[in-house]
Write an enzyme that holds these catalytic residues in place. Sequence first.
Site, PDB file in Angstrom:
ATOM      1  N   CYS A 269       5.259  27.056  -3.245  1.00 51.59           N
ATOM      2  CA  CYS A 269       5.950  26.260  -2.226  1.00 51.59           C
ATOM      3  C   CYS A 269       7.273  26.920  -1.818  1.00 51.59           C
ATOM      4  O   CYS A 269       7.266  27.975  -1.219  1.00 51.59           O
ATOM      5  CB  CYS A 269       6.141  24.828  -2.733  1.00 51.59           C
ATOM      6  N   HIS A 353       0.186  23.472  -3.473  1.00 57.24           N
ATOM      7  CA  HIS A 353       0.491  23.015  -4.831  1.00 57.24           C
ATOM      8  C   HIS A 353      -0.739  23.118  -5.725  1.00 57.24           C
ATOM      9  O   HIS A 353      -1.574  22.210  -5.758  1.00 57.24           O
ATOM     10  CB  HIS A 353       1.002  21.573  -4.797  1.00 57.24           C
ATOM     11  N   GLU A 355      -0.914  22.657  -8.802  1.00 56.98           N
ATOM     12  CA  GLU A 355      -0.886  21.587  -9.814  1.00 56.98           C
ATOM     13  C   GLU A 355      -1.327  20.247  -9.255  1.00 56.98           C
ATOM     14  O   GLU A 355      -1.527  19.283 -10.006  1.00 56.98           O
ATOM     15  CB  GLU A 355       0.529  21.461 -10.391  1.00 56.98           C
TER      16      GLU A 355
END
Length: 378
Positions: A269, A353, A355
Site C-alpha cells: 500500500c 492488501h 493480509e
Amino acid sequence: MTKPAILALADGSIFRGEAIGADGQTVGEVVFNTAMTGYQEILTDPSYAQQIVTLTYPHIGNTGTTPEDAEANRVWAAGLIIRDLPLIASNWRSKQSLPDYLKANGTVAIAGIDTRRLTRILREKGSQNGCILAGADATEERALELARAFPGLKGMDLAKEVTTAERYEWRSSVWNLESDSHPEIPAGELPYHVVAYDYGVKLNILRMLVARGCRLTVVPAQTPASEVLALNPDGIFLSNGPGDPEPCDYAIQAIREFLDTEIPVFGICLGHQLLALASGAKTLKMGHGHHGANHPVQDLDSGVVMITSQNHGFAVDESTLPDNLRATHKSLFDGTLQGIERTDKVAFSFQGHPEASPGPHDVAPLFDRFISAMAERR
C-alpha cells in the site's frame, strides 16, 4: 429518540439522515468501500485517517463489534456513512453494538441516506471533501462551509500522525478458532528478524508475518535507516498507511539507504508507493481510488487473476517507472499499477492488501515470497 445528521459534499450535494455515532462534526475526504463485511476492520484501519467512509452494502452493524476484530487500538476513519442500521446486532462474538462502539470512539456517523446516489457522485466526480454534522443544531450551510474548508489529502503527510510513538516487539499470530485468540509465539520459534515500519500498519499484517516465522520489531515512521540497520534485520517491511506518499521525505530517504544494502524489502500500500518514489518513480492522486474487497488484479508474470482487498487513493504512475523497476501486477478494473519489483535488488511491493481483513487471501503468497527472499540471503 433519534438525532438528525447532515452530510455535505464540497460540490454542494446535501444528504439528511440520522446520527448513529458521536455528536458533533467531522470533516475529511469522502470515499466509498464496496466490501460486504468487515466494517470494524475498515473503521480501525489507519489508512482511513482523514477519510469519511461510505459503505455501499446496505445493512451495516448486523454482527456488532468485538475487540479481536480491530486493526488498531482505535477508530481511525474520520466518519462513517451507511444506508441502514439494523435494530439488533447478533453474533456470538459481539461485545458492543456498532452505535455504542462509534460513540465510545468519538466517531461521527450518519445512517438513512441514499448511499447509491452518493456512490454515483463519488464514482463520477471523484472523491469529495465532505462534512458530517450530527445534532439538532446542524445546518446545511455550516456543513457545506466545513466541507469546502477541508484542504484535501493531496500533499498531506499522515503517516507521521498515525505511527507508533515508540519501537516495540510483536509476537502475536493469526486468530486461532479453537482458542478464540491470537496466540503469542515464543521468540525462539521465529527464525527471521524483520523490522516493520509503521506508517499506519494493520495488525493482521503483523500477525501474518509472525505466522510465517517472523520476529517483528515495529518502528516509528520517522526512524532513520541507521537505527534499523543497527538491529541487523533479515528483512525490512514497509507498511500500509494514509495520505499522500510524496511528502514523506524521511521514509523515502530511509528506503534509499536500505536499497544500497542486500536486505530484502517488501512494501504494501503506502509502502509500495514509497518504494516506487525511493526508486525514482512518481505517484499520482486517483479519481475515487480503490476501496473494497473484490478487486481483480492480474499477475503479469503468470497471467493469474486474483481477487484482492484494496484501500488507496494514490497510485504509482506506471509511465514514470525507471529502468530499475518493472511492473508485476495490474488492476483489471482500471489498468492501474498494482505491483512492482526492483530489477537490481531484492525489493518488491504490492498496492493492495495481501493480509485482507476484510477480504480474500489470494495475494497472501507475497508474504511467502518475502520469507523465501530472506531464507535465500542467509
